[in-house]
Structure formats: structure tokens, C-alpha cells
Scaffold this active site. Sequence first.
Site, mmCIF file in Angstrom:
data_model
loop_
_atom_site.group_PDB
_atom_site.id
_atom_site.type_symbol
_atom_site.label_atom_id
_atom_site.label_comp_id
_atom_site.label_asym_id
_atom_site.label_seq_id
_atom_site.Cartn_x
_atom_site.Cartn_y
_atom_site.Cartn_z
ATOM 1 N N THR A 81 0.823 -1.215 0.000
ATOM 2 C CA THR A 81 0.000 0.000 0.000
ATOM 3 C C THR A 81 0.848 1.253 0.000
ATOM 4 O O THR A 81 0.438 2.291 -0.516
ATOM 5 C CB THR A 81 -0.935 -0.026 1.233
ATOM 6 O OG1 THR A 81 -1.816 -1.119 1.081
ATOM 7 C CG2 THR A 81 -1.742 1.240 1.382
ATOM 8 N N TYR A 109 -7.997 0.805 -4.185
ATOM 9 C CA TYR A 109 -6.686 1.146 -4.732
ATOM 10 C C TYR A 109 -5.978 -0.133 -5.135
ATOM 11 O O TYR A 109 -6.392 -1.235 -4.764
ATOM 12 C CB TYR A 109 -5.843 1.896 -3.689
ATOM 13 C CG TYR A 109 -5.424 1.032 -2.519
ATOM 14 C CD1 TYR A 109 -6.275 0.811 -1.443
ATOM 15 C CD2 TYR A 109 -4.172 0.397 -2.505
ATOM 16 C CE1 TYR A 109 -5.902 0.007 -0.373
ATOM 17 C CE2 TYR A 109 -3.786 -0.402 -1.436
ATOM 18 C CZ TYR A 109 -4.659 -0.592 -0.382
ATOM 19 O OH TYR A 109 -4.288 -1.394 0.657
ATOM 20 N N THR A 119 1.758 -4.159 4.285
ATOM 21 C CA THR A 119 1.637 -4.368 5.730
ATOM 22 C C THR A 119 1.060 -5.738 6.095
ATOM 23 O O THR A 119 1.241 -6.197 7.218
ATOM 24 C CB THR A 119 0.774 -3.264 6.382
ATOM 25 O OG1 THR A 119 -0.536 -3.306 5.822
ATOM 26 C CG2 THR A 119 1.393 -1.900 6.186
ATOM 27 N N ASP A 120 0.371 -6.397 5.144
ATOM 28 C CA ASP A 120 -0.327 -7.646 5.495
ATOM 29 C C ASP A 120 0.626 -8.730 6.005
ATOM 30 O O ASP A 120 0.299 -9.454 6.947
ATOM 31 C CB ASP A 120 -1.094 -8.194 4.280
ATOM 32 C CG ASP A 120 -2.297 -7.337 3.923
ATOM 33 O OD1 ASP A 120 -2.637 -6.418 4.694
ATOM 34 O OD2 ASP A 120 -2.906 -7.590 2.863
ATOM 35 N N LYS A 143 0.704 -7.010 12.920
ATOM 36 C CA LYS A 143 -0.376 -6.162 12.433
ATOM 37 C C LYS A 143 -1.604 -6.542 13.251
ATOM 38 O O LYS A 143 -2.057 -7.683 13.204
ATOM 39 C CB LYS A 143 -0.608 -6.386 10.934
ATOM 40 C CG LYS A 143 -1.615 -5.413 10.346
ATOM 41 C CD LYS A 143 -1.766 -5.571 8.828
ATOM 42 C CE LYS A 143 -2.675 -4.489 8.277
ATOM 43 N NZ LYS A 143 -2.836 -4.566 6.807
HETATM 44 N N1 ASP Z 1 -2.646 -5.590 1.030
HETATM 45 C C1 ASP Z 1 -1.641 -4.585 1.245
HETATM 46 C C2 ASP Z 1 -0.298 -5.267 1.294
HETATM 47 O O1 ASP Z 1 -0.008 -5.936 2.229
HETATM 48 C C3 ASP Z 1 -1.925 -3.850 2.508
HETATM 49 C C4 ASP Z 1 -0.894 -2.820 2.912
HETATM 50 O O2 ASP Z 1 0.200 -2.738 2.420
HETATM 51 O O3 ASP Z 1 -1.229 -2.035 3.843
HETATM 52 O O4 ASP Z 1 0.451 -5.149 0.366
#
Ligand code: ASP
Length: 334
Positions: free
Chosen positions: A17, A30, A96-97, A169
Amino acid sequence: MPDRRLPVIAVLATGGTIAGAQADTASHAYQAGALGVERLLDAVPGLAQLAEIQAEQVASVGSQNMTYAVWATLAQRIDSLCQDSSVDGIVVTHGTDTLEETAYFLSLVIRHDKPLVLVGAMRPATAPGADGPANLFHAVALAGCEAARGRGPLVVMNEDIHYAREVQKVACAGVNAFASPNRGRAGMMRGTHAQFFSRNDTVYGTASEFSIEMLNAVTWPRVDVVHAGVDMGSDLIDFLATKAQGLVLAGVGDGNATDIAMRALQRAAAQGVAVVRASRTGTGRVGRNVEVDDDAAGFIAAGELSPQKARILLMLGLLVSANPTELQAFFDRY
Ligand code: ASP
């Protein structure tokens, strides 16, 4: 005043993200990993005064699509940058995942002390109030800090610094989505200053028996996680036991499950599948032989590791040994 050389920081981008773009800024929708690393860096005010940046695009994925192949490439690249004396620190931008999984994996296989910081963002780069630029600013500042050396990979999000083993997370939305539920965060960023609250008292790669070399030319062992709940049955466990070399129970409470599920796990262990009991609660410590007789069942207790981190340690552990006692020693150590 004498000239102070700026630290040289390598920024390895993998997507997420933090590199996400919306078609319409008014929308929640997005695409993760849409923007290249140069766009991310251009959005950070004051970066040129902070460090000399060497940017590389290693991958462009949403981290839900992170793969062992990208992990291997990333780890190799980090390893060679660690050996390059012209580079002072390394930043990895990441979704973040699965950021906590990549951080923990790197903590087990990178055998260097050079500052290594992972960073992401909860809002896409095109959103009003995008958190990526501030997080990336802090990550570069932290990677250039002597105080970040010798702590294993660090994660910086929303001004908080976390150790790789501790970070999770804990929310699926909001900029304050990361925490270190068991032992607390490592410290905080105050502008370019890193304030640490504690030493990293957990073992990381410099002292580990895992290495990048052992990942070459091997098929990574298959380890699956099974999630426990009320009236859980045994079919899924019996099925997975025919497919996987390792199973992690995301157990209720202290790594527990129904008697029927526990008997299925015991059958799996008896046929040579490594079975780790972890907890779905998100914090605490799963110890041996509390409500479950791990000695009799041949189980391994995950300690403080979350099911997702237990899966990574079991995968690496299985490259070294299939013996439950030896595997338990890894869980006691890492
Ligand atoms: N789905 C995204 C990822 O992990 C979420 C994020 O980056 O916040 O790439």
C-alpha cells in the site's frame, strides 16, 4: 563546521500500500504496489538532507502475494548490501499484510549487524494524509542511526519502532495498526532521532543456525496453519497430514482444541508430521505440558510466537531437523 558525510541508505522496494495508487482519491479502492520506488522517494520531504539513497525495485506486489522466491531474492540482496562497506543501512518497503512475516524471516537468516528497517503504510500513496512519506522518512533516518545496529531487522510504522519477533499487524485499517503485544515496542522515532526503550533480548540471525545458503536448491517444506474453534472436527487435520510436513495449530487459549482435533494432531505427529501448538489469542505464551501432554503427544509448543511466525520458524526448522525435541529447541530459542 566539519562536513558530516550523509549515510548511504539502500532502499529496496517490494510493493504494498505504501506504493498503492487509487483511480479516484475519494474512493477506498486502490491497487497495491502500483508505483515505483522513485515515486515513493520523491514524496518524502527532506530526504536529500537525511541520506544518500540508492533505490532498487525488488518486487511490486501486494504483500498478500509475497512468495518464498521473492524472500530468497530479497534476502540475497540484503546479504550482499550488508557486505558492502559503502552502504550504511538498508530499508525495505513492504505491504503491511505480511510485513511481520518477512521481518521475522529476515531476522532468522540475515547474519549481519547492519541496520535493516522494514516499513509500510496503511494508506495508499495517492490518499489525502498518506502515511507512507512520514513512515519512509523515519525508516531512512532509523537505518542511518548507529543505535539501530545489532538489533536484527526493525519495523517502523506510525513513529513506533518494533523488533521483528515482536511486531504484529493488529488492525486491518487505520494508521496505528502495528503493535508488539507481548514485550512492547522497541522505541519511538522523534523526527530523525531514534529513542530505544529496550535492547533486543531475543536471538536473531547473527547467532542462528539458519542461513540464506540453506535456502538454495531446496523445496521449502510445506507447513499449514489450522484454526481452532468451538466443535472443531478432525477432517481438515487428517487431510493436511497427508500433504504437509508441518502443522501449526492456531489454538484456542493456550494452544488448545477439541479432543477430537487433538487426537487428529496426535495421529499426524505419530506419522511424522511436526505439530506446533500456538495460540489464536494474539498474545501470551504457549508453554509445554500445561493442559496438553506435549511429551506424550510429540507436540511442540510455540512459546510467544504467533501462528504465522511459528509457521516460518517451523519451515526453516524442518530444513535442519524433523525431530520434535530439536524443533522445540528452536522454538525455545527464537
Ligand atoms: N494488502 C496490502 C499489502 O499488504 C496492505 C498494505 O500494504 O497495507 O500489500
